[in-house]
Design a protein around this motif. Structure first.
Motif, short mmCIF file in Angstrom:
data_model
loop_
_atom_site.label_atom_id
_atom_site.label_comp_id
_atom_site.label_asym_id
_atom_site.label_seq_id
_atom_site.Cartn_x
_atom_site.Cartn_y
_atom_site.Cartn_z
N SER A 100 -0.53 8.27 -5.38
CA SER A 100 -1.49 7.51 -4.58
C SER A 100 -2.69 8.39 -4.23
CB SER A 100 -0.82 7.01 -3.29
OG SER A 100 -1.78 6.45 -2.41
N ASN A 101 -3.86 7.77 -4.11
CA ASN A 101 -5.07 8.53 -3.75
C ASN A 101 -5.30 8.55 -2.24
OD1 ASN A 101 -5.82 5.92 -3.29
ND2 ASN A 101 -7.51 5.88 -4.77
N GLN A 102 -4.30 8.11 -1.47
CA GLN A 102 -4.45 8.07 -0.02
C GLN A 102 -3.53 9.09 0.65
OE1 GLN A 102 -4.69 4.89 3.63
NE2 GLN A 102 -3.23 4.42 2.01
N PHE A 128 4.39 16.24 4.72
CA PHE A 128 5.56 15.57 4.16
C PHE A 128 5.12 14.67 3.02
CE2 PHE A 128 6.51 16.33 8.64
CZ PHE A 128 7.75 16.93 8.58
N PRO A 129 5.98 14.53 1.98
CA PRO A 129 5.63 13.62 0.88
C PRO A 129 5.63 12.17 1.34
CG PRO A 129 7.87 14.43 0.65
CD PRO A 129 7.26 15.21 1.77
N GLY A 130 4.77 11.36 0.73
CA GLY A 130 4.68 9.95 1.09
C GLY A 130 5.55 9.08 0.19
N THR A 131 5.12 7.86 -0.02
CA THR A 131 5.91 6.91 -0.80
C THR A 131 5.58 6.96 -2.29
OG1 THR A 131 4.26 5.18 -0.36
CG2 THR A 131 6.14 5.35 1.15
N ASN A 132 4.42 7.55 -2.64
CA ASN A 132 4.02 7.64 -4.04
C ASN A 132 3.05 8.82 -4.18
OD1 ASN A 132 3.12 7.39 -6.65
ND2 ASN A 132 2.58 5.21 -6.50
N THR A 133 3.50 9.87 -4.81
CA THR A 133 2.68 11.08 -4.93
C THR A 133 1.42 10.85 -5.77
OG1 THR A 133 4.02 11.80 -6.81
CG2 THR A 133 4.63 12.64 -4.62
N GLU A 178 0.84 -1.20 0.00
CA GLU A 178 0.00 0.00 0.00
C GLU A 178 0.87 1.25 0.00
OE1 GLU A 178 -3.87 1.71 2.50
OE2 GLU A 178 -2.60 0.15 3.34
N ALA A 179 0.47 2.25 -0.78
CA ALA A 179 1.23 3.50 -0.88
C ALA A 179 0.42 4.65 -0.28
CB ALA A 179 1.56 3.80 -2.34
N VAL A 180 1.13 5.74 0.03
CA VAL A 180 0.48 6.94 0.56
C VAL A 180 1.12 8.15 -0.12
CG1 VAL A 180 2.10 7.06 2.51
CG2 VAL A 180 -0.10 8.20 2.68
N SER A 181 0.29 9.13 -0.46
CA SER A 181 0.81 10.27 -1.22
C SER A 181 1.48 11.30 -0.31
CB SER A 181 -0.31 10.95 -2.01
OG SER A 181 -1.30 11.46 -1.13
#
Length: 488
Positions: A436-438, A429-434, A413-416
């Motif tokens: 992502s819709n989360q 802060f930026p997440g693991t995948n910009t 699961e990714a987070v933006s």
């Protein structure tokens, strides 16, 4: 990984294996306090304050005394200074019985004063398992409220190293008393290893029908999964029946503990036991069948998750202090039921009373761990809450022939982005995948500044992004959550 022998490792991967399970059922009011231990008399080797210590161990020291047959200068008995005596010894009286084992009146006795106990339905007694110490042959156990005897029983002809006084219901007792009238060996002192309010007994394969333990963990502080245990035991005598008269079921309430061990038979025929954790009663977590009773238990994290945090008059300022305050909210007997690893115990974290009022113990625990980049789990050996850094500990190897199917891989699961609410505004802060819709929002009472948030976000991102692997294998009870597994 739980420490174990090489022989255990070989037994786990053998073509066939035999496993065992056992449990210690510890039934007493979780808020009970033993306020004092009073005795008729006491020898210099006595350790009366050990009497309420729950457990089953006993010292193996053979200390010289002035009793018949215990001053033997052949090397089997040790002359030990009383200050050097170790292990669980319990109470030893000073007067000696006659050659027939009979004590003169007034008989020696030991008494425990207890408080915060609403109901008591059993008293568990442990005597010495060493034949050279003997056991009480004739004795009386009484449960009192003030000077009024609520329940009592005379035991005669006893030869066992354990005894349980049950079959009664005492409301709001204040004392339990054991009076010894005759000993099994003449010219000896009385020796009582433990006197425990409540039922303390060991269940083995003759009692346990099945055990299912599920262990979950998380390293992020965004959630707080816990371990659970479903245990089903035979209940043929209806001891655990809410409808049976004088059933000890009335004594069962939340927070009471059952500790488990898993055993593996080794090549030489012996059994090596490993701890499998301690799990606690929860409200309504039981069901009855014709001959069995089943409990749905949770570990110490599951027990505290939904409990209200009791705000202390003076707020802690370190990770260790906050963990202690959380455990104190569960009850006085749980105040020290935690281990905060030394390298993180003194990490500074602060919060205001307004910010923590109304919080649950579970929320505060995960917030404190998030702010300090630590993670909580059950310590398998002790059942206590353990908090520490995520360690890269090498675990067991899972081979192809131990897996019914091949391991699978999928996107995790990714987070933006992650937004923290600070004392003054917000920071994102930026997440693991910009793409992502989360998005995640965090309001942590221990995170006050952007620098605090920069540290906490490292914990939050631990379980997002990258790949996840799923594997099913033949179980290994020495594996524990947090291990780095090697998989073919």
């Amino acid at each position: 990984m739980i420490k174990h022998s090489d022989a255990y490792t070989q037994a786990v991967v053998g073509q066939s294996r035999r496993q065992y399970a056992r449990a210690v059922f510890d039934l007493f009011d979780p808020d009970m306090v033993v306020d004092a231990v009073t005795v008729s008399d006491e020898s210099v080797q006595s350790k009366k304050d050990q009497l309420p210590a729950r457990g089953t161990d006993e010292t193996n020291q053979k200390a010289v005394t002035l009793e018949h047959g215990r001053w033997v200068l052949d090397g089997t008995w040790e002359t030990i200074d009383p200050s050097d005596l170790t292990g669980q010894r319990g109470w030893e009286n000073d007067t000696i019985c006659d050659a027939n084992g009979i004590f003169a009146e007034p008989f020696p006795y030991v008494e425990e004063t207890i408080s915060n106990t609403e109901i008591l339905q059993a008293v568990s007694l442990q005597f010495s398992a060493h034949a050279y110490n003997g056991v009480p042959e004739v004795f009386t156990v009484e449960v009192l409220s003030g000077d009024m005897v609520l329940a009592g029983k005379d035991f005669t002809g006893n030869t066992a190293s354990r005894a349980v006084f049950g079959g009664f219901t005492a409301n709001y007792p204040t004392k339990i008393r054991l009076t010894v009238k005759k000993w099994s060996i003449g010219n000896r002192r009385a020796r009582i290893i433990r006197m425990l309010p409540g039922l303390y007994e060991t269940w083995d394969g003759d009692v346990i029908r099945s055990i299912d333990i599920l262990t979950e963990s998380t390293f992020s502080g965004l959630s707080l999964p816990y371990s659970s245990c479903d245990v089903e035991i035979y209940n043929e005598d209806k001891r655990f029946d809410p409808y049976a008269p004088n059933s000890i079921f009335k004594s069962i309430e939340e927070r009471q503990a059952v500790s488990f061990e898993m055993g593996m038979r080794l090549e030489d025929g012996s059994v090596e036991w490993l701890p499998a954790g301690t799990y606690h009663q929860q409200s309504g977590g039981w069901s009855l069948a014709d001959l069995t009773v089943k409990w749905n238990l949770v570990d110490i994290i599951g027990m505290l998750t939904s409990r209200r945090f009791v705000v202390p008059s003076s707020l802690p300022t370190t990770l260790s202090g906050w963990v202690e305050a959380i455990m104190a909210s569960i009850g006085v007997n749980f105040r020290q039921s935690y281990i905060v690893e030394e390298d993180v115990a003194s990490l500074p974290i602060k919060a205001t009373k307004e910010a923590v009022t109304g919080s649950t113990c579970g929320d505060l625990l995960r917030y404190a761990c998030m702010a300090t980049n630590t993670w909580p789990r059950q310590d398998m050996a002790t059942g206590k809450l353990r908090v520490g850094k995520v360690e890269r500990i090498e675990g067991n190897e899972i081979t192809v022939d131990a897996m019914p199917s091949h391991m699978t891989m999928a996107e995790n699961e990714a987070v933006s982005d992650i937004t923290f609410t600070l004392d003054k505004g917000e920071v994102t802060f930026p997440g693991t995948n910009t793409e992502s819709n989360q998005s995640l929002s965090v309001s942590n009472p221990f995170v006050h500044t952007e620098e605090d948030a920069r540290k906490a976000v490292l914990s939050c991102l631990l379980e997002y992004g990258g790949k996840k692997f799923s594997a099913e294998s033949r179980g290994n009870p020495s594996s524990e959550t947090g291990d780095i597994m090697s998989i073919d």
